[in-house]
Design a protein around this motif. Sequence first.
Motif, PDB file in Angstrom:
ATOM      1  N   THR A 151     -11.746  -5.159  -4.622  1.00 59.54           N
ATOM      2  CA  THR A 151     -12.308  -5.489  -5.926  1.00 59.54           C
ATOM      3  C   THR A 151     -12.256  -6.980  -6.196  1.00 59.54           C
ATOM      4  N   PRO A 152     -13.370  -7.620  -6.596  1.00 59.04           N
ATOM      5  CA  PRO A 152     -14.720  -7.066  -6.665  1.00 59.04           C
ATOM      6  C   PRO A 152     -15.210  -6.717  -5.259  1.00 59.04           C
ATOM      7  N   SER A 153     -16.134  -5.750  -5.190  1.00 56.40           N
ATOM      8  CA  SER A 153     -16.568  -5.281  -3.874  1.00 56.40           C
ATOM      9  C   SER A 153     -17.832  -5.992  -3.414  1.00 56.40           C
ATOM     10  N   ASN A 154     -18.072  -5.836  -2.143  1.00 59.39           N
ATOM     11  CA  ASN A 154     -19.158  -6.511  -1.437  1.00 59.39           C
ATOM     12  C   ASN A 154     -20.308  -5.521  -1.207  1.00 59.39           C
ATOM     13  N   PRO A 155     -21.534  -5.807  -1.571  1.00 49.22           N
ATOM     14  CA  PRO A 155     -22.038  -7.005  -2.265  1.00 49.22           C
ATOM     15  C   PRO A 155     -22.379  -6.728  -3.725  1.00 49.22           C
ATOM     16  N   LEU A 156     -21.937  -5.564  -4.263  1.00 49.34           N
ATOM     17  CA  LEU A 156     -22.397  -5.174  -5.601  1.00 49.34           C
ATOM     18  C   LEU A 156     -21.483  -5.653  -6.730  1.00 49.34           C
ATOM     19  N   LEU A 157     -20.339  -6.254  -6.362  1.00 50.49           N
ATOM     20  CA  LEU A 157     -19.439  -6.812  -7.377  1.00 50.49           C
ATOM     21  C   LEU A 157     -18.971  -5.752  -8.376  1.00 50.49           C
ATOM     22  N   GLU A 158     -18.681  -4.561  -7.839  1.00 45.71           N
ATOM     23  CA  GLU A 158     -18.097  -3.519  -8.680  1.00 45.71           C
ATOM     24  C   GLU A 158     -16.577  -3.664  -8.644  1.00 45.71           C
ATOM     25  N   LEU A 159     -15.930  -3.212  -9.707  1.00 48.59           N
ATOM     26  CA  LEU A 159     -14.482  -3.405  -9.820  1.00 48.59           C
ATOM     27  C   LEU A 159     -13.728  -2.089  -9.734  1.00 48.59           C
ATOM     28  N   THR A 160     -12.480  -2.205  -9.276  1.00 52.66           N
ATOM     29  CA  THR A 160     -11.544  -1.084  -9.274  1.00 52.66           C
ATOM     30  C   THR A 160     -10.442  -1.413 -10.268  1.00 52.66           C
ATOM     31  N   ASP A 161     -10.063  -0.454 -11.077  1.00 52.90           N
ATOM     32  CA  ASP A 161      -8.957  -0.662 -12.008  1.00 52.90           C
ATOM     33  C   ASP A 161      -7.648  -0.590 -11.208  1.00 52.90           C
ATOM     34  N   LEU A 162      -7.126  -1.761 -10.849  1.00 56.34           N
ATOM     35  CA  LEU A 162      -6.007  -1.813  -9.897  1.00 56.34           C
ATOM     36  C   LEU A 162      -4.753  -1.113 -10.413  1.00 56.34           C
ATOM     37  N   SER A 163      -4.360  -1.374 -11.654  1.00 59.26           N
ATOM     38  CA  SER A 163      -3.094  -0.772 -12.099  1.00 59.26           C
ATOM     39  C   SER A 163      -3.236   0.732 -12.276  1.00 59.26           C
ATOM     40  N   ALA A 164      -4.405   1.201 -12.724  1.00 55.83           N
ATOM     41  CA  ALA A 164      -4.597   2.650 -12.894  1.00 55.83           C
ATOM     42  C   ALA A 164      -4.558   3.358 -11.537  1.00 55.83           C
ATOM     43  N   VAL A 165      -5.239   2.774 -10.537  1.00 55.91           N
ATOM     44  CA  VAL A 165      -5.271   3.397  -9.214  1.00 55.91           C
ATOM     45  C   VAL A 165      -3.883   3.346  -8.568  1.00 55.91           C
ATOM     46  N   ALA A 166      -3.157   2.247  -8.757  1.00 52.53           N
ATOM     47  CA  ALA A 166      -1.805   2.146  -8.185  1.00 52.53           C
ATOM     48  C   ALA A 166      -0.899   3.228  -8.772  1.00 52.53           C
ATOM     49  N   GLU A 167      -1.036   3.460 -10.061  1.00 46.25           N
ATOM     50  CA  GLU A 167      -0.211   4.487 -10.708  1.00 46.25           C
ATOM     51  C   GLU A 167      -0.504   5.874 -10.122  1.00 46.25           C
ATOM     52  N   LEU A 168      -1.796   6.173  -9.974  1.00 51.41           N
ATOM     53  CA  LEU A 168      -2.189   7.472  -9.408  1.00 51.41           C
ATOM     54  C   LEU A 168      -1.670   7.635  -7.980  1.00 51.41           C
ATOM     55  N   ALA A 169      -1.847   6.589  -7.173  1.00 51.95           N
ATOM     56  CA  ALA A 169      -1.439   6.657  -5.770  1.00 51.95           C
ATOM     57  C   ALA A 169       0.068   6.833  -5.654  1.00 51.95           C
ATOM     58  N   HIS A 170       0.800   6.048  -6.420  1.00 49.84           N
ATOM     59  CA  HIS A 170       2.263   6.095  -6.313  1.00 49.84           C
ATOM     60  C   HIS A 170       2.814   7.446  -6.775  1.00 49.84           C
ATOM     61  N   ALA A 171       2.171   8.014  -7.787  1.00 48.92           N
ATOM     62  CA  ALA A 171       2.611   9.330  -8.264  1.00 48.92           C
ATOM     63  C   ALA A 171       2.490  10.374  -7.161  1.00 48.92           C
ATOM     64  N   ALA A 172       1.527  10.141  -6.223  1.00 48.74           N
ATOM     65  CA  ALA A 172       1.313  11.088  -5.127  1.00 48.74           C
ATOM     66  C   ALA A 172       2.020  10.637  -3.846  1.00 48.74           C
ATOM     67  N   GLY A 173       2.780   9.553  -3.913  1.00 48.86           N
ATOM     68  CA  GLY A 173       3.509   9.079  -2.736  1.00 48.86           C
ATOM     69  C   GLY A 173       2.657   8.311  -1.742  1.00 48.86           C
ATOM     70  N   ALA A 174       1.482   7.832  -2.176  1.00 51.66           N
ATOM     71  CA  ALA A 174       0.607   7.047  -1.284  1.00 51.66           C
ATOM     72  C   ALA A 174       0.776   5.560  -1.563  1.00 51.66           C
ATOM     73  N   LEU A 175       0.416   4.752  -0.559  1.00 54.91           N
ATOM     74  CA  LEU A 175       0.495   3.296  -0.703  1.00 54.91           C
ATOM     75  C   LEU A 175      -0.889   2.738  -1.046  1.00 54.91           C
ATOM     76  N   VAL A 176      -0.907   1.670  -1.851  1.00 57.04           N
ATOM     77  CA  VAL A 176      -2.162   1.024  -2.224  1.00 57.04           C
ATOM     78  C   VAL A 176      -2.317  -0.278  -1.445  1.00 57.04           C
ATOM     79  N   VAL A 177      -3.421  -0.383  -0.726  1.00 53.07           N
ATOM     80  CA  VAL A 177      -3.703  -1.544   0.115  1.00 53.07           C
ATOM     81  C   VAL A 177      -4.957  -2.219  -0.434  1.00 53.07           C
TER      82      VAL A 177
END
Length: 390
Positions: A151-177
């Motif tokens: 985020t922003p992504s290539n080439p459309l400049l779309e965004l990912t909500d980093l803190s929201a996705v990190a929270e979801l991933a961590h709750a499931a025991g996954a790592l965010v890269v």
Amino acid sequence: MTGLSTSAVHGDDGLVPGGAVAPPIVQSVTFSADSDEQFTAIATETRGSAFYTRYGNPNHAQVAAVVAELEGAQTGLVTASGMGAISTIALALLCAGDHVVVQRSTYGGTTSLVTGLLSRFGVSYTQVDQTDTEAFARAIREKTRLVLVETPSNPLLELTDLSAVAELAHAAGALVVVDNTFATPVNQRPMALGADLVWHSGTKFLGGHSDVSAGVVVGSAELVERVWQTAIVTGATLGPVDAWLLLRGIRTLPLRVERHNANALALARALEEHPAVARVRYPGLPSHPQHALAQRQMTGFGGVLSVDLRAGRAGAAALLDGLRLAKRAASLGSVSTLVVHPRSMWAGIVDAEQLAATGIGDGLVRVSTGIEDTADLVDDFLAAADKATG
Ligand SMILES: *Cc1c(COP(=O)(O)O)cnc(C)c1O
């Protein structure tokens, strides 16, 4: 903690031998020891810089320390390219049977790594729309080990909500890269928003001069050590001269990014008003659908924008043909403004259906602003756009 410009200049203080102000290039693949005991010590040291360059080198250590400090991470390592970084991360942290969540819209090499190489080794994946946080929630499952974000992504400049996705991933025991190539740590610091590892194509803004291919990974000492254990096996080793060039580029990163940001915002505003242009995609514009998120998680909006021409492919071609300063070239994050027609660039690599499905139209042009004078760039693009009305 110091400011970013100070970190860019002093983040490797203490790692430069002697009184040299500019670090010497240690162009040696091997390092001698005075005794068998000392040899054993250097040969078994984790991420040492005095044994064999594939394991580590003083030039690697300096640049890794600076990027780690810029990103607010504990430590880091360097690789021969951005793809060397993400493929080593994946091979270090995944096993057959694991599952990966990846954005539908992401760097083409990252897509190929996940959908091609990793799937051959029994790693399954789910692709998601990055703008839809709920899509990540639906995709993450018990076997999910990694969530790959850009985020922003290539080439459309779309965004990912980093803190929201990190929270979801961590709750499931996954790592965010997180691929932070587009934003750079000057505009966005994913570690502070919950990322476990941040990686870069150092070839782009970090190096900044289109003269070095490199990759960087930063994160906790524990994760970086796991990646390093794999890096010495996969061998995407950065040459000492290239590590030196990368560091040389990073010294001015905050200064350059300030100009990249200003140039991209000025171009985005000017082109949005032009009759040849249907839409400008830039997180810094109030018209960007995720502008509020951009303001929340970014401190600047980056040097890359995309433009949709009303006249489609003919409009895109006329714009590119009409530019005098901007060069038609792959890559981005250079001192020189670079423009590409993504549909042409990826014609032989990603199939047209997949490109269209991700919203990359025939009239889309990606612009990576350089550090030229803002007025000169705006003049160049407006003159070219006048010829692109179709
Ligand atoms: C260029 C790029 C990469 C790949 O980096 P290389 O240094 O070319 O291997 C990965 N992610 C993004 C966003 C890029 O722009």
